[in-house]
Scaffold this motif. Structure first.
Motif, short mmCIF file in Angstrom:
data_model
loop_
_atom_site.label_atom_id
_atom_site.label_comp_id
_atom_site.label_asym_id
_atom_site.label_seq_id
_atom_site.Cartn_x
_atom_site.Cartn_y
_atom_site.Cartn_z
N ASN A 1 -21.76 71.14 25.75
CA ASN A 1 -21.57 72.53 26.18
C ASN A 1 -22.80 73.40 25.92
N ASP A 2 -23.90 72.80 25.50
CA ASP A 2 -25.10 73.54 25.13
C ASP A 2 -26.02 73.70 26.35
N ARG A 3 -26.01 74.89 26.94
CA ARG A 3 -26.80 75.13 28.16
C ARG A 3 -28.28 74.77 27.97
N ILE B 1 -23.95 71.88 34.94
CA ILE B 1 -24.14 72.75 33.78
C ILE B 1 -23.00 73.77 33.69
N MET B 2 -22.64 74.38 34.81
CA MET B 2 -21.56 75.37 34.82
C MET B 2 -20.24 74.72 34.39
N LYS C 1 -20.38 73.84 30.61
CA LYS C 1 -20.37 75.07 29.80
C LYS C 1 -18.97 75.66 29.71
N SER C 2 -18.19 75.55 30.78
CA SER C 2 -16.87 76.16 30.80
C SER C 2 -15.77 75.23 30.28
#
Length: 118
Positions: free
Chosen positions: A19-21, A48-49, A52-53
């Motif tokens: 989850n680390d952008r 990535i989106m 992350k979510s």
């Protein structure tokens, strides 16, 4: 050894760094594409989106890693995954490319469900 290095990078996407952008932007090649386990094609920004979510994900168990060296600068990593309870088994393939600066980046990934009885 190269296999261990790439295993660590690959498995970093199965744990806390998932989850680390900043980590994802560092590790995923600008042209990154993925064919997901469900058969969808997604690009780097979609991946990535999505990661992350992600609220929670069950632990991913990875095994049977195998490395195919295409050249000095590109390799394919093959392995198996499943959820911690053994469900959702899949075959995985990742295409890695090394930059002139010596940084490995993930260019392509595919997850394919393992057919029952296989």
């Amino acid at each position: 050894m190269l296999l261990e290095k790439l295993m660590l990078l690959e498995c970093s996407l199965h744990g806390e760094k998932r989850n680390d952008r900043n980590w994802l932007e560092h590790l995923l090649h600008p042209e990154f594409l993925e064919i997901t386990r469900s058969g969808m094609m997604v690009d780097r920004s979609d991946t990535i989106m999505s990661l992350k979510s992600e609220k929670t994900s069950s632990p991913i168990i990875s095994s049977n890693f195998r490395l195919i060296e295409i050249s000095e600068s590109c390799v394919i990593l093959l392995y198996h995954t499943s959820d911690a309870d053994g469900s959702r088994p899949a075959l995985r393939s990742s295409y890695w490319l090394i930059s002139k600066e010596g940084q490995w980046s993930l260019v392509f990934h595919q997850g394919t469900p393992i057919a029952s009885g296989a």
